[in-house]
Scaffold this motif. Structure first.
Motif, short mmCIF file in Angstrom:
data_model
loop_
_atom_site.label_atom_id
_atom_site.label_comp_id
_atom_site.label_asym_id
_atom_site.label_seq_id
_atom_site.Cartn_x
_atom_site.Cartn_y
_atom_site.Cartn_z
N ILE A 15 0.82 -1.21 0.00
CA ILE A 15 0.00 0.00 0.00
C ILE A 15 0.86 1.26 0.00
N VAL A 16 2.03 1.23 0.64
CA VAL A 16 2.90 2.40 0.69
C VAL A 16 3.31 2.79 -0.72
N ASP A 17 3.72 1.81 -1.53
CA ASP A 17 4.07 2.09 -2.92
C ASP A 17 2.89 2.68 -3.67
N SER A 18 1.72 2.13 -3.45
CA SER A 18 0.52 2.60 -4.15
C SER A 18 0.19 4.03 -3.78
N TYR A 19 0.25 4.37 -2.49
CA TYR A 19 -0.01 5.75 -2.07
C TYR A 19 1.02 6.70 -2.68
N PHE A 20 2.27 6.27 -2.75
CA PHE A 20 3.33 7.08 -3.35
C PHE A 20 3.02 7.35 -4.82
N LEU A 21 2.66 6.30 -5.57
CA LEU A 21 2.35 6.47 -6.98
C LEU A 21 1.13 7.37 -7.19
N VAL A 22 0.10 7.17 -6.40
CA VAL A 22 -1.11 8.00 -6.51
C VAL A 22 -0.78 9.45 -6.13
N GLY A 23 0.05 9.63 -5.13
CA GLY A 23 0.46 10.99 -4.73
C GLY A 23 1.19 11.70 -5.85
N ILE A 24 2.12 11.02 -6.50
CA ILE A 24 2.84 11.63 -7.63
C ILE A 24 1.87 11.92 -8.77
N GLN A 25 0.97 10.97 -9.04
CA GLN A 25 -0.01 11.15 -10.12
C GLN A 25 -0.84 12.41 -9.89
N PHE A 26 -1.41 12.57 -8.71
CA PHE A 26 -2.26 13.73 -8.45
C PHE A 26 -1.44 15.02 -8.35
N SER A 27 -0.22 14.95 -7.87
CA SER A 27 0.65 16.14 -7.85
C SER A 27 0.93 16.61 -9.26
N ALA A 28 1.19 15.68 -10.17
CA ALA A 28 1.46 16.03 -11.56
C ALA A 28 0.23 16.66 -12.20
N ILE A 29 -0.93 16.09 -11.95
CA ILE A 29 -2.17 16.63 -12.52
C ILE A 29 -2.41 18.05 -12.01
N ILE A 30 -2.23 18.26 -10.72
CA ILE A 30 -2.43 19.59 -10.13
C ILE A 30 -1.40 20.57 -10.69
N PHE A 31 -0.14 20.13 -10.80
CA PHE A 31 0.91 20.99 -11.36
C PHE A 31 0.51 21.44 -12.77
N LEU A 32 0.04 20.51 -13.59
CA LEU A 32 -0.33 20.86 -14.96
C LEU A 32 -1.53 21.78 -15.02
N LEU A 33 -2.40 21.68 -14.04
CA LEU A 33 -3.60 22.51 -14.00
C LEU A 33 -3.31 23.91 -13.45
N VAL A 34 -2.48 23.99 -12.43
CA VAL A 34 -2.29 25.24 -11.70
C VAL A 34 -1.12 26.07 -12.22
N ILE A 35 -0.01 25.44 -12.52
CA ILE A 35 1.19 26.17 -12.92
C ILE A 35 1.13 26.43 -14.42
N ILE A 36 0.58 27.56 -14.79
CA ILE A 36 0.43 27.92 -16.20
C ILE A 36 1.08 29.29 -16.42
N PRO A 37 2.31 29.30 -16.95
CA PRO A 37 3.00 30.58 -17.13
C PRO A 37 2.32 31.47 -18.18
N SER A 38 1.93 30.92 -19.30
CA SER A 38 1.23 31.70 -20.32
C SER A 38 0.26 30.75 -21.04
N PHE A 39 -1.00 30.97 -20.80
CA PHE A 39 -2.03 30.07 -21.30
C PHE A 39 -2.54 30.59 -22.64
N LYS A 40 -2.47 29.76 -23.68
CA LYS A 40 -2.95 30.15 -25.00
C LYS A 40 -3.89 29.07 -25.53
N TRP A 41 -5.14 29.44 -25.77
CA TRP A 41 -6.09 28.49 -26.34
C TRP A 41 -5.62 28.08 -27.73
#
Length: 148
Positions: free
Chosen positions: A6-32
């Motif tokens: 379970i520790v490995d699984s929580y680690f993987l899920v934590g990285i997965q959601f951190s990456a998703i949040i990073f891609l959603l929140v950290i937007i230096p210049s957003f162009k449609w």
């Protein structure tokens, strides 16, 4: 039976959601642009289709299937074994199209490898849980219909 780490699984899920949040929140210049919209639409549609198809089973973010979960082979699952992970990657590619930076590309690559680790774990559990899973693997692709 497969030993659950379970520790490995929580680690993987934590990285997965951190990456998703990073891609959603950290937007230096957003162009449609059309490619970003296409990838986000595909991601959303595939996610909804997968969730709707899973209504008969237990939805989890962890790679270990719930003890009451059963194999879903309808909806997008008749073509690919991991449509939700595919949806996450389509989302990440769409966000990269809207705002490309080398950091965001690196996050996308990390996300891809994390999802591959989760897939390997999940498939190992399913092989031990359901005898039909080995046949299911022969008839479906991992993430892209007809390709991979």
């Amino acid at each position: 039976m497969v030993k659950k780490n379970i520790v490995d699984s929580y680690f993987l899920v934590g990285i997965q959601f951190s990456a998703i949040i990073f891609l959603l929140v950290i937007i230096p210049s957003f162009k449609w642009n059309i490619w970003g919209i296409v990838f986000l639409l595909l991601s959303g549609l595939l996610l909804l289709w997968a969730v709707f198809s899973m209504r008969q089973s237990k939805l989890r973010v962890m790679p270990e299937p719930d003890s009451e979960a059963h194999l879903i082979v309808s909806g997008p699952y008749q073509y690919i074994r991991h449509p939700m992970y595919t949806s996450v990657l389509l989302y990440a590619i769409g966000m990269l199209c809207f705002s490309f930076t080398w950091w965001r590309l690196m996050v996308l690559i990390i996300l891809f490898f994390v999802l591959q680790l989760k897939i390997r774990k999940e498939e190992k559990y399913w092989k031990a849980k359901d005898a039909n899973y080995k046949n299911y693997i022969l008839n479906t692709k991992r993430m892209l219909p007809f390709l991979w």
